[in-house]
Design an enzyme around this catalytic site. Structure first.
Site, mmCIF file in Angstrom:
data_model
loop_
_atom_site.group_PDB
_atom_site.id
_atom_site.type_symbol
_atom_site.label_atom_id
_atom_site.label_comp_id
_atom_site.label_asym_id
_atom_site.label_seq_id
_atom_site.Cartn_x
_atom_site.Cartn_y
_atom_site.Cartn_z
ATOM 1 N N GLY A 37 5.652 3.281 0.284
ATOM 2 C CA GLY A 37 6.027 4.165 -0.841
ATOM 3 C C GLY A 37 5.141 3.988 -1.875
ATOM 4 O O GLY A 37 4.096 3.727 -1.976
ATOM 5 N N SER A 71 0.782 -1.155 0.131
ATOM 6 C CA SER A 71 -0.026 0.206 0.023
ATOM 7 C C SER A 71 1.112 1.256 0.044
ATOM 8 O O SER A 71 2.044 1.009 0.058
ATOM 9 C CB SER A 71 -0.858 0.136 1.171
ATOM 10 O OG SER A 71 -0.059 0.465 2.226
ATOM 11 N N LYS A 72 0.175 2.569 -0.207
ATOM 12 C CA LYS A 72 0.893 3.695 -0.112
ATOM 13 C C LYS A 72 2.049 3.947 1.214
ATOM 14 O O LYS A 72 3.004 4.323 0.897
ATOM 15 C CB LYS A 72 0.000 4.626 -0.017
ATOM 16 C CG LYS A 72 -0.929 5.043 -1.474
ATOM 17 C CD LYS A 72 -1.335 6.395 -1.583
ATOM 18 C CE LYS A 72 -2.275 6.293 -2.794
ATOM 19 N NZ LYS A 72 -3.516 6.487 -2.759
ATOM 20 N N ARG A 73 1.537 3.209 2.032
ATOM 21 C CA ARG A 73 2.458 3.160 3.185
ATOM 22 C C ARG A 73 3.975 2.992 3.019
ATOM 23 O O ARG A 73 4.980 3.141 3.651
ATOM 24 C CB ARG A 73 1.714 2.165 4.179
ATOM 25 C CG ARG A 73 2.105 2.361 5.492
ATOM 26 C CD ARG A 73 0.977 1.621 6.302
ATOM 27 N NE ARG A 73 0.489 0.583 5.936
ATOM 28 C CZ ARG A 73 1.198 -0.573 6.150
ATOM 29 N NH1 ARG A 73 2.338 -0.635 6.804
ATOM 30 N NH2 ARG A 73 0.489 -1.977 5.723
#
Ligand code: GLU
Length: 480
Positions: free
Chosen positions: A254, A250-252
């Site tokens: 990167g 996920s965006k977490r």
């Protein structure tokens, strides 16, 4: 025998694979890897690749997402021979097939109310049975097709669906597990699984490579294909990509969008090489040119288990490709970065020179563009620490002398610039660093750059001389 028949091994049939994204967002790295595997498999077999946009979910699909996906596919250079096809443009075809299926008794209209279906489900749950439609309308003669209804596929009630997944091996699902799937809604729109079936059939898809999140759809789709008398493609379900902590990517973790990697200064070759290794391998080889990938890629060697995304490795690959690919090619991608960063490169060294000067030093093109700004633009002020260390009173003499020598040069190239620095140091009887470091800070604004000779050559005489003078004035003003 049965398994073999399901495998599409007819040597006279050209391999055709497809990538079929739903345009509900950007192309993420998982989707890109699926697309790559599908594309590679087609190329490996001298086949063709189809791009199909699965935009039947009108609420969630957007033209922006379609454009973003096409842009990412183009950036990755995953070209397609057919398409892009859009499912929303094929509704007439889907409905034609549904009508035929009703006529042939392969599908039937269902008029059951929501209340009846709910009641049925409650009963089944109470009896601890798997909820499924009871075929109440299979032989309905009371209603007319003008009344609101859905159309259901008549799923076989006995036996099971068996397929040999090219990645996961034999998979068998009992038909008892499968419901009479709704293939057309009350509003007349065909449902997702049905569209996929008709498309794969019409588009002559021989191998379906897709994410494992679709594995539950496969037996349903195979049953419909069989009912239609359509050939059954080979299925290959590719596992998911996780972050380096084992959690769903996920965006977490990167960047997850392919285009974000472009923005961050990665070359498509690096991302492709990274993605191909993430879940596929050939011995312990890490670097694959596209030609090698095409030559070596086999679905049988795609890993069944989830893979973990590792940004460090991607960076390493990116630096490798920045160094190894032709400078002309890297320069094209670098040009995009300058544009993004608002750096006008019309006056200054050729971008290929920047690539040769900075290729060893930069892991991304974003970094390369940002750290080479001084070749194209004047800068305000010097890096504080570098100025404190190198632009001291003692630097005035070497700077003045080297300026003199550089002014007197008949030609302007790295070799003569090097000689000017060397002579300055010799005449002043100091080490090269005593000249080179103040000079570096003077002309680049900071304490780090490629070697001085090529840097001076790249910046150009006029700018170099003016900047040296500016540094001298700076030191004098500070010490006045
Ligand atoms: N449209 C589906 C997705 O984006 C893919 C379906 C398929 O490949 O069959 O996940």
């Amino acid at each position: 025998m049965e398994l073999k028949a399901l495998f599409n091994l007819d040597p006279n049939v050209k391999v055709r694979t497809r990538f079929a994204p739903s345009p509900t967002g950007y192309l993420h790295v998982g989707g890109a890897r699926t697309a790559l595997y599908s594309w590679l498999y087609a190329k490996h077999n001298d086949g063709e690749f189809v791009l199909r946009i699965e935009d039947t979910d009108l609420e969630r699909s957007t033209p922006e997402a379609t454009a973003a996906i096409l842009e990412a596919m183009e950036w990755l250079n995953l070209t397609w021979e057919h398409g892009p096809y859009f499912q929303t443009k094929r509704f007439d075809r889907y409905n034609e097939v549904i009508d035929q299926m009703i006529e042939q008794g392969l599908a039937y209209r269902c008029y059951c109310s929501k209340e009846r279906l709910e009641e049925l489900r409650h009963q089944q749950e109470a009896n601890k049975e798997k909820p499924r439609y009871d075929r109440h309308c299979l032989h309905d003669h009371e209603h007319s097709p003008d009344e609101p209804h859905v159309v259901r596929f008549k799923n076989p009630q006995e036996g099971s669906v068996v397929f040999e997944d090219a990645v996961r091996g034999r998979i068998e699902i009992s038909n008892h597990e499968l419901d009479d799937l709704i293939i057309r809604r009350t509003d007349g729109s065909p449902t997702y699984n049905f569209c996929v079936v008709v498309d794969d059939w019409d588009m002559g898809i021989t191998h379906v490579v897709r994410g494992e999140d679709h594995i539950n759809n496969t037996p349903r789709q195979i049953n419909i294909l069989k009912a239609l008398g359509a050939p059954i493609p080979v299925y290959a379900h590719v596992s998911m990509i996780n972050g380096d902590d084992g959690q769903k990517l996920s965006k977490r973790h990167g960047a997850v969008s392919v285009m974000q990697y472009r923005d961050e200064g990665y070359l498509p070759e690096a991302l492709l090489n990274y993605l191909v290794r993430l879940g596929w391998g050939h011995g312990d080889q890490e670097i694959f040119t596209l030609e090698e990938m095409i030559k070596l890629f086999e679905l049988e060697h795609v890993s069944k288990s989830a893979s973990a995304f590792n940004t460090e490795k991607l960076l390493w690959l990116n630096q490798h490709y920045i160094r190894e690919l032709p400078a002309e090619y890297v320069a094209q991608h670098l040009a995009w970065q300058y544009q993004e960063q608002g750096i006008d490169t019309s006056k200054g060294p050729a971008l290929t020179e920047i690539v040769s000067m900075l290729g060893e030093r930069c892991k991304t093109l974003k970094e390369m563009a940002a750290s080479s700004r001084y070749f194209f633009e004047e800068f305000d002020g010097f890096d504080e620490a570098a100025a404190k260390k190198h632009l001291k009173a003692a630097a005035v003499e070497p700077l003045e002398k080297v300026k003199e020598k550089l002014t007197a040069l008949s030609g302007w190239d790295a070799h003569s610039a090097h000689e000017a620095i060397e002579q300055t140091a010799a005449e002043l009887e100091v080490g090269m660093g005593k000249v080179g470091m103040p000079l570096r800070v003077a002309v680049t604004g900071a304490g780090q750059s490629p070697s001085m000779d090529v840097t001076l050559a790249g910046i150009g005489r006029e700018r170099v001389l003016a900047r040296i003078q500016k540094a001298i004035d700076f030191i004098k003003a500070k010490n006045a």
